[in-house]
Structures are given as structure tokens and as C-alpha cells.
Write a protein that holds these residues in place. Structure first.
Motif, PDB file in Angstrom:
ATOM      1  N   GLY A  63      -3.458 -35.561  84.318  1.00 21.45           N
ATOM      2  CA  GLY A  63      -4.134 -34.971  85.377  1.00 21.45           C
ATOM      3  C   GLY A  63      -5.857 -35.585  84.977  1.00 21.45           C
ATOM      4  O   GLY A  63      -6.265 -35.884  84.173  1.00 21.45           O
ATOM      5  N   PHE A  64      -6.451 -34.886  86.145  1.00 23.00           N
ATOM      6  CA  PHE A  64      -8.100 -35.087  86.237  1.00 23.00           C
ATOM      7  C   PHE A  64      -8.698 -34.443  85.094  1.00 23.00           C
ATOM      8  O   PHE A  64      -8.472 -33.419  84.712  1.00 23.00           O
ATOM      9  CB  PHE A  64      -8.665 -34.502  87.284  1.00 23.00           C
TER      10      PHE A  64
ATOM     11  N   ASN B  66      -6.957 -30.371  81.238  1.00 23.22           N
ATOM     12  CA  ASN B  66      -8.387 -29.810  81.758  1.00 23.22           C
ATOM     13  C   ASN B  66      -8.110 -28.358  82.191  1.00 23.22           C
ATOM     14  O   ASN B  66      -7.360 -28.205  83.054  1.00 23.22           O
ATOM     15  CB  ASN B  66      -9.076 -30.601  82.681  1.00 23.22           C
ATOM     16  N   SER B  67      -8.582 -27.525  81.572  1.00 22.94           N
ATOM     17  CA  SER B  67      -8.563 -25.934  82.162  1.00 22.94           C
ATOM     18  C   SER B  67      -9.946 -25.433  82.022  1.00 22.94           C
ATOM     19  O   SER B  67     -10.409 -25.289  80.835  1.00 22.94           O
ATOM     20  CB  SER B  67      -7.542 -25.351  81.438  1.00 22.94           C
TER      21      SER B  67
ATOM     22  N   GLU C  86     -18.208 -28.163  78.972  1.00 22.83           N
ATOM     23  CA  GLU C  86     -18.204 -27.841  80.475  1.00 22.83           C
ATOM     24  C   GLU C  86     -17.567 -28.903  81.345  1.00 22.83           C
ATOM     25  O   GLU C  86     -18.058 -29.975  81.551  1.00 22.83           O
ATOM     26  CB  GLU C  86     -19.975 -27.582  80.637  1.00 22.83           C
ATOM     27  N   GLY C  87     -16.241 -28.526  81.792  1.00 29.01           N
ATOM     28  CA  GLY C  87     -15.672 -29.429  82.517  1.00 29.01           C
ATOM     29  C   GLY C  87     -14.709 -30.372  81.795  1.00 29.01           C
ATOM     30  O   GLY C  87     -13.949 -30.906  82.576  1.00 29.01           O
TER      31      GLY C  87
END
Length: 241
Positions: A188-189, A213-214, A221-222
Motif C-alpha cells: 500500500g501507499f 503505513n499506519s 511522520e507519515g
């Protein structure tokens, strides 16, 4: 009668001396008495050191502790652990390739791909970019253009940087799965992903790591934390075995 005067003087002197010693003991000052004790002590008695009121006497002994400089020197002279190809802690067996992959950290620090102690891709070499950074042993080309016709047994090294999945389509996910990936279809992204696969592999690759990514678990951060894998890959023999 003639002795009365001298005897009186002796008695006065002795009385004054005993009074002085008694007063010194009562007041806790040992200056006078200690001198008398030193004069009366036997030369065979060992010297002692006293560290404060009420503490026990401890015999004076010579110590042989190493100096700080010598200690520091011994610490610096400790042998460093030996490192082998690509920084591995142990050498690879014969007919195996040593490798190390490190994914990018957020969108700041680029990934690294090392094979047989040669850095194939890194920020220092200025040959990495955001997305999927792929090194192919035998072939080098653009993504779909060169992973479609891969030769049997070609090794594929993949390290993500920033975002590995936004531009992936169903065909690229299927091809990575055929190369041995277990997570290509669910990337995923801004996920972190490192992977080593091969054309014609029969089973899933043991060399793969993936972190989603969570917001609840991201280290940056991100972005999730960077991933790293290393190991030894058996070489394919010329006869195909």
C-alpha cells in the motif's frame, strides 16, 4: 625537711601532667596522649589508618590498581568484531552470494542494495529514487520492460523508498508474486518493503520484509520505519541444479 621542697615540686608536676592527659581524653583531643602512646608503643606493631571518628582501624597496604590511562588504553585495544562481505557478521558458505538490503527512511534517506561487497545502489552513488529501486543480476532496464523477459534464475533485489505501491498495477504485483514475493499483492501507499526474489523460483522467498503505513505505528511522520535484511543466497549452478 630539706626533701619537702623537691618532693612537693615533683608531686605538683605529676599532678599537672595527669590532669592534662585526663582533660585531653575527655575533650576528645588526642594530641598529647597520642604522642605518649607513640612513645610507649612497640616498634613491632603495624601502622594503621583511621578514616574518621568511630571507624575501625585498617592496616595500611599498598594497592596495585592500574592507572586510568592504562585502563583506557586496554579498552581501545579491544579487537573489533570482524565484518565480512556487505557487513555480514559471518562469511557466506561456498557458492553463496552475500547481500544486504535497506529500505529508504521516509522520503529523506535513500535505500541501499549491496551484493558481494559491491554497493549497487545508494544515495552516495546517486542512483536511487522514490518508488521501487530494483537491481537485477544479469539484466538492467525499466520496470515492466525488463522484468517481463527475465532469464531463468535471475536474482531480483528490491528496496522501497518513500512509496512503493502507488504506480504498481496488477501485472507488476503478479510478476513480483511469481518472483517469490508474499506481500506484493497487498503493498500500500508509503509501505516499507525489501525483497529478494528470482525468476523461476518454486517457493516463496525467505528474504522479504514488509511494514504497513499506519499512523498508530509509524516511526516517522507519515512513514513506517526503515527495513533491513541480509543473508546468503545460493548460486545457481551452470547445469541448472
Amino acid at each position: 625537711m630539706r626533701l619537702a621542697g623537691p618532693l612537693r615540686v615533683v608531686v605538683i608536676v605529676l599532678t599537672a601532667g595527669l590532669t592534662w592527659i585526663l582533660v585531653s581524653l575527655l575533650l576528645g583531643t588526642q594530641s598529647g596522649f597520642s604522642r605518649l602512646q607513640q612513645l610507649l608503643s612497640s616498634p613491632d606493631n603495624p601502622s594503621t589508618a583511621v578514616s574518621g571518628w568511630g571507624s575501625s582501624a585498617v592496616p595500611l597496604r599498598a594497592s596495585a590498581a592500574p592507572s586510568g590511562r592504562a585502563g583506557a588504553r586496554s579498552r581501545h585495544n579491544k579487537p573489533r568484531p570482524r565484518r565480512y562481505k556487505c557487513g555480514l557478521p559471518q562469511p557466506c558458505p561456498e557458492l553463496h552470494l552475500a547481500f544486504r538490503l535497506v529500505s529508504g527512511a521516509a522520503n529523506v534517506i535513500g535505500p541501499k542494495i549491496c551484493l558481494e561487497d559491491k554497493m549497487l545502489m545508494s544515495s552516495v552513488k546517486n542512483n536511487v529514487g522514490r518508488g521501487l529501486n530494483i537491481a537485477l543480476v544479469n539484466d538492467v532496464n525499466e520496470l515492466l520492460k525488463f522484468i517481463r523477459p527475465l532469464h531463468e534464475g535471475t536474482l531480483v533485489f528490491v528496496a522501497s523508498y518513500d512509496d512503493p505501491a502507488t504506480k504498481m498495477n496488477e501485472e507488476t504485483r503478479r510478476i513480483f508474486s511469481e518472483l517469490g514475493s508474499s506481500v506484493a499483492k497487498e503493498l500500500g501507499f508509503r509501505d516499507s518493503w525489501v525483497f529478494v526474489g528470482a525468476k523461476g523460483v518454486q517457493d516463496k522467498s525467505p528474504f522479504e520484509q514488509h511494514t504497513k503505513n499506519s499512523k498508530s505505528t509509524n516511526k516517522y511522520e507519515g512513514w513506517p520505519e526503515a527495513l533491513e535484511i541480509e543473508g546468503c543466497i545460493p548460486q545457481k549452478k551452470a547445469d541448472g541444479q
